[in-house]
Design an enzyme around this catalytic site. Structure first.
Site, PDB file in Angstrom:
ATOM      1  N   ASP A 174       0.830  -1.201   0.000  1.00 27.59           N
ATOM      2  CA  ASP A 174       0.000   0.000   0.000  1.00 27.59           C
ATOM      3  C   ASP A 174       0.870   1.258   0.000  1.00 27.59           C
ATOM      4  O   ASP A 174       1.832   1.361   0.756  1.00 27.59           O
ATOM      5  CB  ASP A 174      -0.895  -0.031   1.249  1.00 27.59           C
ATOM      6  CG  ASP A 174      -1.916   1.075   1.280  1.00 27.59           C
ATOM      7  OD1 ASP A 174      -2.789   1.093   0.395  1.00 27.59           O
ATOM      8  OD2 ASP A 174      -1.833   1.922   2.187  1.00 27.59           O
ATOM      9  N   ASP A 193     -10.334  -0.034  -4.364  1.00 25.07           N
ATOM     10  CA  ASP A 193     -10.333   1.429  -4.412  1.00 25.07           C
ATOM     11  C   ASP A 193     -11.025   1.974  -5.646  1.00 25.07           C
ATOM     12  O   ASP A 193     -11.032   3.189  -5.861  1.00 25.07           O
ATOM     13  CB  ASP A 193      -8.893   1.958  -4.392  1.00 25.07           C
ATOM     14  CG  ASP A 193      -8.271   1.926  -3.006  1.00 25.07           C
ATOM     15  OD1 ASP A 193      -9.025   2.003  -2.014  1.00 25.07           O
ATOM     16  OD2 ASP A 193      -7.030   1.835  -2.912  1.00 25.07           O
TER      17      ASP A 193
END
Length: 594
Positions: free
Chosen positions: A216, A352
């Site tokens: 991430d 996302d």
């Protein structure tokens, strides 16, 4: 369960030897609820591994399942070695790893070490006093005083709205958070922090058999320590977009090389780094070429950001052109060229991003099937590694437009953006801002990918069965499950999106020299209706021609001059039409092999 060590310069064999792999991404909360509490769990994943295996994928990427307050759905981790209790136990997690391996697949975890939860013991210590030994494990700054008034150290807008600085009343200083205030950023300048993260978040799991990580916000570790004010592009707010300062700081490559040397290189480990705000090929290669000895490949945002703008209202929809979609696809496929000594990775959906059928094709009932197959053809004929997100393989679509944003949308970014839009619309008496904001959220919000997986036509789409008293699915289930968008309905239908993904995965592996490692060449780059490209085997022996119609109307396409006169066979047609016809039906895809 521990993998054999490998040297820092030796490329991980399990993915590179194949030229690339396809991963199935799982969002634990929404995949399968096994215990009837309304929330997906590890046991639910274990019970569906045979289904995942049936897709033909090489492994899974598991979104955060660690102990967390879940302010940002698990990307705020309070214990890297603990499991979020509603998901299960450490023993369940180890069983999942073993069960994945038993089926000949690999498993990647999410690695979230730019920041942690404000409930992590390290941050609790850091904020306890200015003299605590862990004070400098995070970024603390005194206020900027202007005319006797306290202000944050700079004007940067956080990714989820508001300032990147949060005031701590106890120690009278601000701490840095690029995301939620509950997600303080680690100070990677401190070598003790790096060592602790390598041991706790990486080696702990590699020792237990994990095969790699999706990392991430990997390019946010190195900060621009001067923390300058960002240019004012939104004068009606004190907080300015600062993406150019969030990413690719001066010591990033050094940090990534150290992380590889001290952690990843000890195992046969695949690393996928999420790199926002990185449009330069040279910069990407500095992280992922084999010479860089840093990461293996990267998740980029250029294609999936096409339909929404950044800035103050990051979910506001914007018009996009297919020619730009093509240009950016070709740009990313450069990473598969052998001369770059790198690796390409492509995706159209993840946790996302909203659903690709709704964004890049058509989710109208009459076009859903064709659209989902056309986009699958595009994805599964690109070179390198791929990510398929849960539900993408059955053509799941965005939430209906009659869902109330205030009631049904739960993502923190959606909530904060919608709040800003409503406040500004009221302050400026601009109802059009409200409607544009609503349309943007209905198209691009992260919520669309986080609704429960649609397994069958029973209540709650089979996501939760035998719910406990008072329990309900944590997210509203989309009604489209009753319209054929579920696994059970499609499993036995040879013409379904699900079985098309399965057949395309078989085709991809059968012709790996063309589809996995072949050279991508875009044709008709300026056209706004169709996407046409060729995939040539490295030895020049075979070439595939891919033709995709991105419109609801019939469209002609042209065979590239270098293939004219050659005999090609129709390998794929999503609408089973005559391959000799040079006109594509609405949202049709074809693949020819020469």
């Amino acid at each position: 369960m521990v993998n054999a060590p490998t040297s820092a310069k030796q490329p991980p064999s399990w993915w590179r030897d194949a030229g690339g792999v396809t991963l199935y991404q799982i969002y634990p909360s929404s995949f399968k609820d096994d215990n009837g509490d309304g929330l997906g769990d590890l046991r639910g994943i274990i019970n569906k591994l045979d289904y995942i295996k049936s897709l033909g994928v090489d492994g899974i990427w598991l979104c955060p399942h660690y102990k967390s307050p879940r302010v940002d759905e698990g990307y705020d981790i309070s214990d890297y070695n603990g499991i979020h209790e509603p998901f299960g136990t450490l023993e369940d997690c180890l069983e999942l790893i073993e069960a994945v391996h038993a089926r000949g697949m690999k498993i990647l975890f999410d690695l979230v070490i730019n920041h942690c939860s404000d409930q992590h013991e390290w941050f609790k210590e850091s904020r306890s006093s200015k003299t605590n030994p862990k004070r400098d494990w995070f970024y603390w700054k005194p206020p900027r005083m202007i005319d006797g008034v306290r202000h944050p150290p700079n004007n940067w807008r956080s990714c989820f709205g508001g300032s990147v600085w949060e005031w701590d009343e106890h120690t009278q200083e601000y701490y840095l958070h690029y995301f939620c205030p509950e997600q303080p950023d680690f100070n990677w300048e401190n070598p003790e922090v790096r060592r602790a993260l390598f041991d706790s978040a990486i080696l702990f799991w590699l020792d237990r058999g994990v095969d790699g990580f999706r990392i991430d916000t990997v390019n946010m570790y190195s900060k621009h320590l001067e923390f300058p004010d960002a240019p004012v592009v939104a004068p009606d707010t004190p907080w300015q977009p600062a993406g150019q300062f969030f990413s690719n700081g001066p010591r990033l490559r050094e940090f990534l090389r150290e992380m590889r040397k001290e952690a990843f290189s000890k195992y046969d480990c695949f690393t996928i780094g999420e790199c926002p705000n990185t449009p330069s090929l040279e910069k990407i290669l500095s992280y992922i070429s084999t010479d860089s000895e840093a990461l293996d490949c990267t998740i980029q945002f250029c294609v999936v950001d096409l339909d929404h703008q950044g800035g103050k209202y990051p979910l506001m929809r914007t018009d996009w052109k297919l020619s730009e979609f093509k240009r950016l696809t070709a740009f990313m496929q450069q990473l598969a060229d052998p001369e770059h000594k790198a690796h390409a990775l492509t995706y159209l959906e993840n946790h996302d991003q909203a659903r690709c059928v709704s964004r890049f094709a058509s989710d109208a009932p009459e076009h859903r099937l064709a659209s989902s197959k056309m986009l699958a053809t595009h994805l599964l004929t690109l070179s390198g590694s791929l990510i398929i997100y849960e539900g993408q393989e059955i053509g799941m679509i965005n939430a209906p437009k009659d869902w109330d944003i205030d009631q049904e949308y739960l993502d923190v970014n959606t909530i904060n953006t919608w709040k800003e839009i409503k406040a500004d619309a009221e302050a400026t008496n601009d109802p059009s801002l409200l409607e544009r904001g609503r349309a943007g959220i209905q198209l691009t919000a992260r919520d669309h990918s986080r609704t429960p997986m649609q397994w069958d036509s029973s209540e709650h789409a089979g996501f939760s069965k035998d719910l406990k008293p008072g329990a309900k699915p944590w997210y509203r289930v989309m009604e489209s499950y009753a319209e054929g968008l579920n696994v059970a309905a499609q499993d036995g239908d040879a013409k379904s999106t699900l079985n098309f993904y399965r057949s395309m995965m078989r085709l991809r592996k059968a012709h790996a020299d063309v589809f996995v490692t072949g050279r991508f060449k875009l044709h008709d780059p300026q056209g706004e209706e169709t996407v046409v490209y060729t995939k040539a085997a490295q030895d020049g022996s075979r070439t595939a021609l891919v033709a995709l119609n991105f419109t609801a109307n019939k469209q002609p396409f042209t065979v590239p001059a270098e293939l004219e006169g050659k005999e090609g066979s129709l390998l794929v047609s999503t609408l089973a039409k005559d391959g000799a016809n040079r006109e594509l039906e609405a949202y049709e895809a074809r693949v020819y092999l020469y």
